[in-house]
Enzyme design. Structure first.
Site: not given
Ligand code: DX5
Ligand code: ZN
Length: 225
Positions: A137, A35, A68, A33, A175, A8, A37, A144-145, A66
Site C-alpha cells: 500500500m 476494493d 480491507m 481491482h 496500490d 480500481s 471495505m 481513492g484519490g 482487495h
C-alpha cells in the site's frame, strides 16, 4: 514477468460499473481491482459479494479483490464464489496469516498479502514462499484519490530484495496514488501490477487513461509536468 494494469473501480461511477469496466478493458486493463471495505478495518464501506458477482458477469479481465476488512476468514469463500481470481488480505488483521493464505489457494484463487504503509516488510519473511503476490500500500487504505507516500518506492525495492532472497516467485503489486508521474518509478522499484483509481476513473476518458498509464509505466510517454 510483464507489467499488469489494474484499474480500481473505487473511483468509477457505481451506477454504471459495467460501462466503466468495458472502457478500461478497451484500454487494455489486465485486471479489475475491486476494493472491499467494511467500515471497521478502514473508515469507508464499499461493496460485498453480490456486487462482485454482478461485476463478474460483465468483466472479461480477472477480478483482483482487495479485502480491507477485519475478518477476512469469514468471507473468502463468498468472494471466491462471487468470481475473484485473486484475493488479497491484510497482514495487520491476521494472526494466522499462513492458514488464511492457504485457505484462499485451496479455493483455486491466487492469494496475496497486503502491507499498510507502516507495516514492516520483515513480516513477509515467513510467508514469502506461500503467497502468489504481495500488495504494497502506497497510501493508507480507505479512500481513492490520496497522495502517493514517497517512502513506498524504497519499500518496493526492499520487498523485491526480500522476495529474491527467499527465492519467492511472488509478484509485487502497488496500490495508492499511482499516476503518470510515478508509474515508471514504481515499476523501476519492482512493482509488476499497478493499481490506479483516480488516475483512470478521475479522468474524462478512462480508456485513454489506461493506455496512457501503461505507456508511462513502460517509459513510452513522459509524465506531464
Ligand atoms: C485505497 C484502495 C485503492 C484505491 C486506489 O484504499 O485500496 O485501491 O482505489 O485509488 P487511487 O489510485 O485513487 O489512489
Ligand atoms: Zn485497493
Amino acid at each position: 514477468m510483464s507489467l499488469r494494469i489494474a484499474p480500481s473501480i473505487l473511483s468509477a461511477d457505481f451506477a454504471a460499473l459495467g460501462h466503466a469496466i468495458a472502457a478500461v478493458e478497451r484500454g487494455g486493463a489486465d485486471l479489475i481491482h475491486v476494493d472491499v471495505m467494511d467500515g471497521h478495518f478502514v473508515p469507508n464501506i464499499t461493496i460485498g459479494p453480490p456486487v462482485v458477482s454482478a461485476i463478474k458477469r460483465v468483466a472479461r479481465a480477472p477480478l483482483d479483490v482487495h479485502l480491507m476488512i477485519s475478518d477476512p476468514d469469514r468471507y473468502i469463500e463468498a468472494f471466491a464464489q462471487a468470481g475473484a481470481s485473486m484475493m488479497s488480505v491484510h497482514r495487520e488483521v491476521l494472526p494466522h496469516l499462513h492458514r488464511t493464505i492457504h485457505a484462499i489457494k485451496a479455493l483455486g484463487v491466487k492469494a496475496g498479502v497486503v502491507l499498510n504503509p507502516a507495516t514492516p516488510i520483515a513480516s513477509l519473511e515467513d510467508i514469502a514462499a506461500d503467497v502468489d503476490y504481495v500488495l504494497i500500500m502506497s497510501v493508507n487504505p480507505g479512500f481513492g484519490g490520496q497522495t502517493f507516500i514517497p517512502h513506498s518506492e524504497a519499500k518496493l525495492r526492499e520487498t523485491r530484495a526480500l522476495l529474491d532472497r527467499a527465492r519467492s516467485r511472488a509478484v509485487i503489486e502497488v496500490d495508492g496514488g499511482i499516476s503518470l508521474h510515478n508509474a515508471a518509478r514504481v515499476v523501476a522499484a519492482g512493482a509488476q501490477v499497478l493499481v490506479a483509481g483516480a488516475a483512470i476513473f478521475g479522468t474524462s476518458d478512462p480508456e485513454r487513461a489506461t493506455l496512457d498509464l501503461r505507456a508511462a509505466a513502460t517509459g513510452g510517454i513522459a509524465a506531464p509536468r
